[in-house]
Design a protein around this motif. Structure first.
Motif, PDB file in Angstrom:
ATOM      1  N   ILE A 162      17.805   4.690 -16.737  1.00 35.14           N
ATOM      2  CA  ILE A 162      16.518   5.298 -16.358  1.00 35.14           C
ATOM      3  C   ILE A 162      15.358   4.423 -16.828  1.00 35.14           C
ATOM      4  CG2 ILE A 162      15.040   7.321 -16.703  1.00 35.14           C
ATOM      5  CD1 ILE A 162      17.558   9.001 -17.016  1.00 35.14           C
ATOM      6  N   LYS A 163      15.474   3.872 -18.013  1.00 34.09           N
ATOM      7  CA  LYS A 163      14.413   3.006 -18.536  1.00 34.09           C
ATOM      8  C   LYS A 163      14.267   1.754 -17.680  1.00 34.09           C
ATOM      9  CE  LYS A 163      12.999   0.626 -22.771  1.00 34.09           C
ATOM     10  NZ  LYS A 163      13.383   0.307 -24.182  1.00 34.09           N
ATOM     11  N   ASN A 171      12.683   2.763 -14.354  1.00 34.43           N
ATOM     12  CA  ASN A 171      11.282   3.163 -14.572  1.00 34.43           C
ATOM     13  C   ASN A 171      10.391   1.950 -14.780  1.00 34.43           C
ATOM     14  OD1 ASN A 171       9.306   5.463 -15.212  1.00 34.43           O
ATOM     15  ND2 ASN A 171       9.145   4.190 -17.045  1.00 34.43           N
ATOM     16  N   PRO A 208      11.074   8.949  -9.932  1.00 36.37           N
ATOM     17  CA  PRO A 208      12.159   9.675 -10.613  1.00 36.37           C
ATOM     18  C   PRO A 208      13.177  10.278  -9.645  1.00 36.37           C
ATOM     19  CG  PRO A 208      10.047  10.181 -11.627  1.00 36.37           C
ATOM     20  CD  PRO A 208       9.735   9.380 -10.419  1.00 36.37           C
ATOM     21  N   ARG A 262      12.803  13.221 -14.821  1.00 39.26           N
ATOM     22  CA  ARG A 262      11.341  13.110 -14.873  1.00 39.26           C
ATOM     23  C   ARG A 262      10.844  13.080 -16.312  1.00 39.26           C
ATOM     24  NH1 ARG A 262      11.753  17.122 -10.666  1.00 39.26           N
ATOM     25  NH2 ARG A 262      11.270  16.201  -8.622  1.00 39.26           N
ATOM     26  N   CYS A 287      11.481   9.625 -17.768  1.00 30.55           N
ATOM     27  CA  CYS A 287      10.563   8.646 -17.169  1.00 30.55           C
ATOM     28  C   CYS A 287       9.163   8.768 -17.766  1.00 30.55           C
ATOM     29  CB  CYS A 287      10.513   8.846 -15.653  1.00 30.55           C
ATOM     30  SG  CYS A 287      12.016   8.331 -14.784  1.00 30.55           S
ATOM     31  N   SER A 318       7.264   5.877 -19.882  1.00 24.03           N
ATOM     32  CA  SER A 318       5.952   5.407 -19.416  1.00 24.03           C
ATOM     33  C   SER A 318       4.901   5.531 -20.501  1.00 24.03           C
ATOM     34  CB  SER A 318       5.533   6.200 -18.173  1.00 24.03           C
ATOM     35  OG  SER A 318       6.448   6.027 -17.111  1.00 24.03           O
TER      36      SER A 318
END
Length: 475
Positions: free
Chosen positions: A17-18, A21, A27, A49, A52, A56
């Motif tokens: 996910i990282k 992102n 997402p 979400r 993410c 961020s």
């Protein structure tokens, strides 16, 4: 969709996910990619979400942060809803099967979700004696309405005239149950063992049929009939007027547990003393169907059948035993006994269409040996129908040689349909070889062989029909 990488670590999924992102991928698309690789239940959209948003905002670690308090609960509303959807799709699930859909949750937490949060409990189906069809239910409804009308007309007097009966199997020997063998003991007492008791012998010897009749006031009759006398206690009768008896596809069901068909019906037909035509064939569809168990005749049943035939049915001339399935343990001994019984029979017409004979020990096909036994021991045989009997060319040649050697000076008609063209050629070749090698015989044997082969070729099947008539005329 099957997961390409099953049971991944939580930090691995967060690292993916990282990575996505950092490439500014939405997402929802990240969740779609995760489901394609790790499976549909790897992580919810809301959780993707959330991670993410944290990445961020500057988070770098993909591991859980240490907390002073206890671990947060893995049970949330989304997860409970997913578990409930899986249960609705298959109510016979096990916790092990359910854990394969939720690898990130332990079996203990899944059991807690099922039992405490969803309030499910596992129960067995209710046992009922019989599965009634709609016709049975309508019959019972009609009988109940008839009784109610009769009670309305006659009152309580009608109840005194009702007699009810039922039957059940009981045993003289009742084994001790595990609950009855329990006893009090200290922690240091030796372990007591209980041996398993086999009741197969008692089921055959000591079981009896108990029949009870009762009315409104008391029991009227209790009758005990041993199992060995159930089928041998039929009343004797003599019916000399019946000459033809066709029982093809007929069966007698005893207490919805045992069906008597084919050779098992012969002991009940001794009263027909002047039978000349008997049909004990089985239905072709039921014999080949996988849903209904076919009739398998063993050594004892086959020997008893032909022995009864030779003793009680001396006038029988025509016998039909099509689509029988014979499975022999000791084929040599059984066929010798069958041959001795056939020597005293006066059969002239025998129909064995679709017959199957096998050896239980060697798993071999023995149809040719059975046909040779029949041909070699029936002195008055004039017609043999073996339509659909599976024979190899070698087996057909053996049957042909037996026919050639057994029937000089007589006429024998053999109906051989759907036995295969090669098998028919081998049968004819054996008969023709017999004519060429009989130069030293004292009589002239003329064999007229009429072969009618009709081949119907379609896109899927080929049907061959062959009929052979063999006439032996003394010179």
């Amino acid at each position: 969709m099957e997961a390409l990488i099953p049971s991944p670590a939580a930090c691995e999924v967060r690292s993916v996910i990282k990575f996505f992102n950092a490439q500014s991928i939405a997402p929802i698309k990240i969740h779609r990619e995760l489901c394609q690789v790790y499976g549909q239940n790897i992580m919810s959209k809301q959780m993707v979400r959330r991670w993410c948003r944290q990445f961020s905002e500057g988070r770098q670690s993909v591991h859980d942060e240490e907390r002073s308090g206890g671990r947060p609960s893995l049970i949330n509303d989304d997860r409970v809803e997913l578990v409930q959807q899986c249960i609705m799709e298959n109510c016979r699930f096990t916790i092990t099967e359910l854990s394969s859909h939720f690898p990130q949750i332990s079996r203990f937490l899944l059991h807690e979700i099922v039992t405490k949060h969803l309030l499910f409990k596992k129960v067995c189906a209710r046992w009922v004696p019989k599965n009634l069809t709609p016709e049975h239910k309508m019959q019972r409804l009609g009988a109940a309405l008839t009784f109610l009308q009769q009670y309305h007309d006659d009152g309580d007097e009608f109840l005194h005239r009702i007699v009810t009966g039922d039957e059940t199997w009981i045993s003289h020997f009742t084994p001790e149950t595990k609950q009855q063998s329990m006893h009090w003991r200290h922690s240091g007492s030796p372990v007591r063992t209980k041996f398993k008791q086999t009741l197969s012998v008692w089921k055959v010897i000591c079981k009896v049929m108990c029949t009870v009749f009762w009315d409104r006031k008391a029991i009227l009759l209790i009758d005990f009939l041993p199992r060995a006398e159930m089928l041998s206690s039929l009343p004797d009768f003599v019916c000399p007027a019946v000459v033809f008896l066709r029982l093809g596809g007929f069966q007698v069901t005893v207490n919805d547990r045992m069906a008597l068909r084919g050779p098992h019906l012969l002991p009940f037909l001794r009263g027909f003393t002047h039978l000349s035509d008997l049909d004990l064939s089985l239905d072709k569809n039921s014999a080949s169907s996988t849903s209904s168990s076919p009739l398998f005749v063993d050594d004892k049943a086959l020997t008893a059948f032909f022995q009864t035939l030779s003793i009680s049915f001396r006038t029988l001339q025509s016998l039909k035993m099509s689509h029988w399935r014979i499975c022999l343990d000791d084929s040599d001994r059984t066929l010798r006994a069958v041959g001795r019984a056939l020597k005293t029979c006066s059969l002239s017409y025998l129909k064995v269409n679709g017959l199957g004979v096998s050896d239980s020990s060697h798993k071999g096909s023995l149809e040719h040996l059975f046909l040779q036994t029949v041909v070699a021991n029936l002195s008055y045989l004039s017609w043999l129908s073996m339509v659909g009997v599976s024979l190899t060319p070698g087996q057909s040649m053996a049957v042909g040689k037996c026919i050639r050697d057994r029937f000089p000076g007589t006429a024998l008609e053999v109906s051989a349909k759907d036995v295969g063209a090669e098998a028919v050629k081998a049968l004819v070749a054996a008969l023709e070889d017999g004519v060429l090698d009989s130069e030293r015989a004292s009589i002239l044997i003329i064999i007229i062989i009429i072969i009618i082969i009709i081949i119907i070729t379609t896109t899927t099947t080929t049907t061959t029909t062959t009929r052979i008539r063999l006439y032996y005329v003394p010179g």
